[in-house]
Enzyme design. Structure first.
Site, mmCIF file in Angstrom:
data_model
loop_
_atom_site.group_PDB
_atom_site.id
_atom_site.type_symbol
_atom_site.label_atom_id
_atom_site.label_comp_id
_atom_site.label_asym_id
_atom_site.label_seq_id
_atom_site.Cartn_x
_atom_site.Cartn_y
_atom_site.Cartn_z
ATOM 1 C CG ASN A 74 -0.298 -0.121 2.523
ATOM 2 O OD1 ASN A 74 0.902 -0.346 2.595
ATOM 3 N ND2 ASN A 74 -1.056 0.042 3.585
ATOM 4 C CG ASN A 120 -4.639 -2.276 -0.694
ATOM 5 O OD1 ASN A 120 -5.597 -1.563 -0.961
ATOM 6 N ND2 ASN A 120 -4.646 -3.140 0.296
#
Length: 195
Positions: A74, A120
């Site tokens: 992420n 992500n």
């Protein structure tokens, strides 16, 4: 001189090494091997980077930089945009290799642009590129989780014994697709690899 940045999406460290979510790292490792290049860690870039050339020997060969970000999925957009800036390359010379739940195992799809499909790593790249998804993707199918298993748990688990039997072939095909993309372009690569 222009070239291409290939980013294998994954999470760093031995805990995540065999996970479905780390298939991008596996392809990046193979590409580095093919280039005869070792991964180094350029100062301040938060990534491992290997560089070489693909295609015909001589002036028609293409520079390839293969990266494995040292951040979690992420947050990998920062290193991606940092390495693009480092080389002075634009996002249309970026190829992201990633796992894809909506594609069956054993299949690959190559495309330019599109959404993030809840991934992500792709979301992080989009944020780092000012909201743009205009870069190439080599999507490696991992399929949907069985039964009611949470997709996140499924991605953060190791390939099954059955999947591992064919995994080497899939990694080879994904690496072939990257090399095809930079040497012959999107259309010919899609017709050869998009099953």
């Amino acid at each position: 001189m222009s070239g291409w940045l290939v980013v294998g999406l994954g999470n760093p460290g031995p805990t995540y090494a065999g996970h479905r979510h780390n298939v991008g790292y596996l392809v990046a490792d193979l590409l580095a091997d093919r280039l005869g290049a070792r991964f180094g860690a350029p100062k301040g870039l938060r990534t491992e980077l290997a560089e070489g050339r693909v295609g015909p020997i001589g002036p028609d060969s293409v520079k390839l930089a293969v990266m494995k970000p040292r951040t979690y999925m992420n947050e990998l957009g920062g290193p991606v945009s940092g390495v693009l800036s480092y080389f002075g390359w634009s996002p249309d010379h970026l190829i992201a290799i990633h796992d894809e739940l909506d594609i069956d195992p054993g299949q690959i799809r190559v495309k330019f642009g599109g959404g993030d499909n809840g991934h992500n790593g792709l979301k992080s790249i989009r944020r780092s590129l000012g909201g743009s998804g205009d870069y190439f993707r080599v999507r490696v199918g991992v399929g949907r989780p069985p039964g009611r298993q949470d997709p996140a748990d499924f991605l953060l688990s190791n390939f099954s014994a059955v999947e591992k039997k064919d995994l080497g072939v899939e990694i080879e095909r994904a690496a072939d697709a990257v090399e095809s993309l930079v040497t012959v372009g999107l259309e010919r690569t899609q017709s050869a690899f998009n099953s």
